[in-house]
Design an enzyme around this catalytic site. Structure first.
Site, mmCIF file in Angstrom:
data_model
loop_
_atom_site.group_PDB
_atom_site.id
_atom_site.type_symbol
_atom_site.label_atom_id
_atom_site.label_comp_id
_atom_site.label_asym_id
_atom_site.label_seq_id
_atom_site.Cartn_x
_atom_site.Cartn_y
_atom_site.Cartn_z
ATOM 1 N N GLU A 179 0.844 -1.080 -0.033
ATOM 2 C CA GLU A 179 0.160 0.302 0.447
ATOM 3 C C GLU A 179 0.914 1.489 -0.050
ATOM 4 O O GLU A 179 0.222 2.093 0.879
ATOM 5 C CB GLU A 179 -0.557 -0.087 1.327
ATOM 6 C CG GLU A 179 -2.088 -1.191 0.923
ATOM 7 C CD GLU A 179 -2.437 -1.210 2.541
ATOM 8 O OE1 GLU A 179 -3.790 -1.413 2.348
ATOM 9 O OE2 GLU A 179 -2.079 -1.001 3.390
HETATM 10 C C1 TNX Z 1 -4.533 -3.505 5.176
HETATM 11 S S1 TNX Z 1 -2.439 -6.005 4.499
HETATM 12 C C2 TNX Z 1 -3.597 -3.888 5.503
HETATM 13 C C3 TNX Z 1 -2.628 -3.415 6.567
HETATM 14 C C4 TNX Z 1 -4.082 -3.108 7.352
HETATM 15 C C5 TNX Z 1 -4.873 -4.340 7.275
HETATM 16 C C6 TNX Z 1 -6.377 -4.262 8.176
HETATM 17 C C7 TNX Z 1 -1.460 -5.275 4.129
HETATM 18 C C8 TNX Z 1 -0.559 -5.568 3.516
HETATM 19 N N1 TNX Z 1 -2.216 -3.836 4.262
HETATM 20 O O1 TNX Z 1 -2.149 -1.853 6.709
HETATM 21 O O2 TNX Z 1 -3.939 -3.355 9.088
HETATM 22 O O3 TNX Z 1 -5.414 -4.267 6.276
HETATM 23 O O4 TNX Z 1 -7.155 -5.172 7.765
#
Ligand code: TNX
Length: 526
Positions: A338
């Site tokens: 992300e």
């Molecule tokens: C997505 S899963 C994220 C996390 C969040 C999570 C909450 C991922 C690699 N990144 O930063 O905590 O969703 O479910």
């Protein structure tokens, strides 16, 4: 006449008494090993129809005078001593064991059992646990714990009898990576909580503990060359609480505790996104040279290290060097998810450079599936959480996949609409939904040979203490452990839910605050 009647009544009474003793004896002495509720389900269980009983003289024998085997033997001694009240001793000897004893042996000729496999032969007098490697003995001890009555897990003296049905179990895992992740950044959890979490993984034969040590809301591992990361960047958490961090000494203590349970800690420093805590601690990590404010909300995707500045790579080199020195395991997790405000070309260049830094410090990279956009180095693992295209990209580059699909394996997803903790962006994950899937067929084009294993992450935006961790982790964790260990052909929800139902008593004996899903009938529940 009266006397005759009395004798008749007496003999009927005696018969009834004898019968009830017989019935209660059979009840006290389960004799069908293959009917036992072991999770993960072993590869093979053969029942021989009798039973083995612990006695006040029960001892644990090890055949080799090594520190490692003594530690394993002592672990079993400690599990048995308090609840049974027996004076269980550890004996390092080749002498013939006496009745009621456990004999633990490593035997290199059993190499077909692999690193973690084991064999248990339970005879009327002796229980023999054999493995090629010490890790296998440790896994086998978990099976022995599960074969004993649930109250063996209670932290105080219990009444026996302590019996195990006789037979032979031969067992080894399907995947070499079986783990869970704990996000200690969004909310901080101290060493004791992490150790309890580790014990839960150990009970279900998991072997990897991934710690998400940094994110926007907090930096949780002391880095001596960049001290503000923790003094400032670790000083808060989601919701504005006081946060916290592990000193290197405290962290090493966790790593050692896990290692003694044959669990490898995989430390994650998430980058280049999810870095606000670092960006708040050091102005020079930002492209505009201005330190960010600490962040206590739950948005994602707004932060990035300055990927075009050399200071950033000096910083990463220091962090990875210190972290690698604290890490006996082979992996360092570099996050990579992300990074919405990092330009794609910068992101790719960044991931390529960071892989070199990790390699320079002698470790292999794991990253969230987005890292597959870069050129993966040999040995890199992409953790598939969301984008199946990335998983295919990784496989095309020869990388292995760690399966953590959010829809199936995210421990922070709510069970259903009424769950008061957790999130539901990937869906609701009831205990059956979490169990019914196969990593080897989940992503088209990604088969068993491409997969390193499975990991269930617990993100902690909404999780603030150990009780809440337990509620989200149980009863789903045993299912993920089984998916990682037991061959797909032996996994079946209808059968599994019966075994899981019996573990409710074990959760209770361990003081685990679990979600009593109505999809399972919990035995021993009032
Ligand atoms: C997505 S899963 C994220 C996390 C969040 C999570 C909450 C991922 C690699 N990144 O930063 O905590 O969703 O479910």
């Amino acid at each position: 006449m009266l006397c005759k009647k009395l004798t008749q009544i007496l003999s009927v009474l005696t018969a009834v008494l004898m019968l009830s003793i017989l019935i209660s004896c059979t009840k006290e002495a389960p004799s069908d090993l293959s009917g036992e509720s072991i999770i993960p389900m072993p590869v093979s269980v053969i029942s021989t129809g009798k039973y083995f009983k612990l006695t006040p003289g029960t001892d644990i024998y090890i055949r080799e005078d090594s520190e490692e085997l003594k530690l394993i033997g002592q672990y079993l001694v400690d599990k048995l001593k308090l609840p049974t009240g027996y004076d269980v001793d550890l004996k390092v000897t080749h002498t013939k064991p006496h009745s009621g004893c456990f004999v633990l042996t490593t035997d290199p000729s059993k190499s077909s059992l692999g690193e973690e496999g084991y064999e248990i032969t339970i005879e009327k007098r002796i229980t023999w646990l054999t493995a090629a490697k010490p890790a296998g003995l440790f896994r086998g001890i978990q099976t022995i714990r599960q074969l004993l009555p649930a109250k063996i897990e209670a932290g105080e003296l219990q009444e026996g009898p302590w019996v195990i049905p006789t037979g032979t179990i031969t067992d080894y895992p399907g995947y070499s990576y079986r783990g869970a992740m704990l996000d200690v950044s969004r909310h901080f959890f101290g060493g004791d909580d992490v150790k309890r979490f580790t014990d839960m993984l150990a009970y279900y034969k998991m072997n990897m503990l991934h710690l998400h040590l940094s994110d926007d809301q907090g930096w949780r591992i002391e880095i001596e060359t960049w001290p503000n990361l923790t003094t400032h960047g670790g000083s808060t958490q989601v919701g504005g609480g006081k946060g916290g961090f592990y000193s290197q000494e405290q962290y090493s203590d966790i790593v050692k505790y896990a290692k003694e349970r044959y669990i490898t800690v995989v430390p994650e420093i998430d980058m280049p996104g999810h870095t606000n805590a670092a960006l708040a601690s050091y102005a020079e990590l930002n492209c505009d040279g201005k330190a960010r404010e600490l962040y206590t909300g739950t948005n994602v995707g707004f932060s990035t290290l300055c990927t075009t500045s050399e200071v950033t790579y000096k910083f990463i080199d220091d962090v990875i060097r210190e972290l690698a020195a604290l890490t006996p395991g082979q992996y360092i997790h570099i996050g990579g998810d992300e990074s919405h405000v990092t330009k794609e070309e910068d992101y790719i260049q960044f991931i390529n450079r960071v892989q070199d830094i990790v390699a320079k410090h002698g470790k292999q990279v794991i990253g969230w599936d987005e890292i597959a956009l870069a050129t993966l180095k040999p040995g890199a693992i992409a953790q598939c959480w969301s984008n199946v295209k990335n998983a295919n990209l990784a496989v095309a580059q020869g990388a292995k996949i760690l399966m953590s699909p959010a829809k199936k394996a995210y421990l922070d997803m709510q069970y259903d609409k009424s769950t008061r903790l957790g999130l539901h962006w990937a869906g609701y994950i009831e205990v059956d939904t979490g169990y019914i899937w196969d990593p080897a067929t989940f992503v088209p084009g990604v088969g068993k040979n491409n997969i390193a294993g499975i990991e269930a992450p617990l993100w902690s935006e909404t999780i603030t203490n150990m009780d809440e961790i337990e509620y989200m982790v149980f009863p789903r964790l045993p299912g993920y452990a089984e998916i990682g260990w037991t061959p797909a052909a032996s996994r079946n929800w209808e059968e599994y839910k019966m075994r899981l139902g019996k573990h409710g008593e074990r959760f209770k004996a361990m003081g685990i605050d679990f979600y009593p899903s109505t999809r399972v009938s919990w035995t021993g529940q009032e």
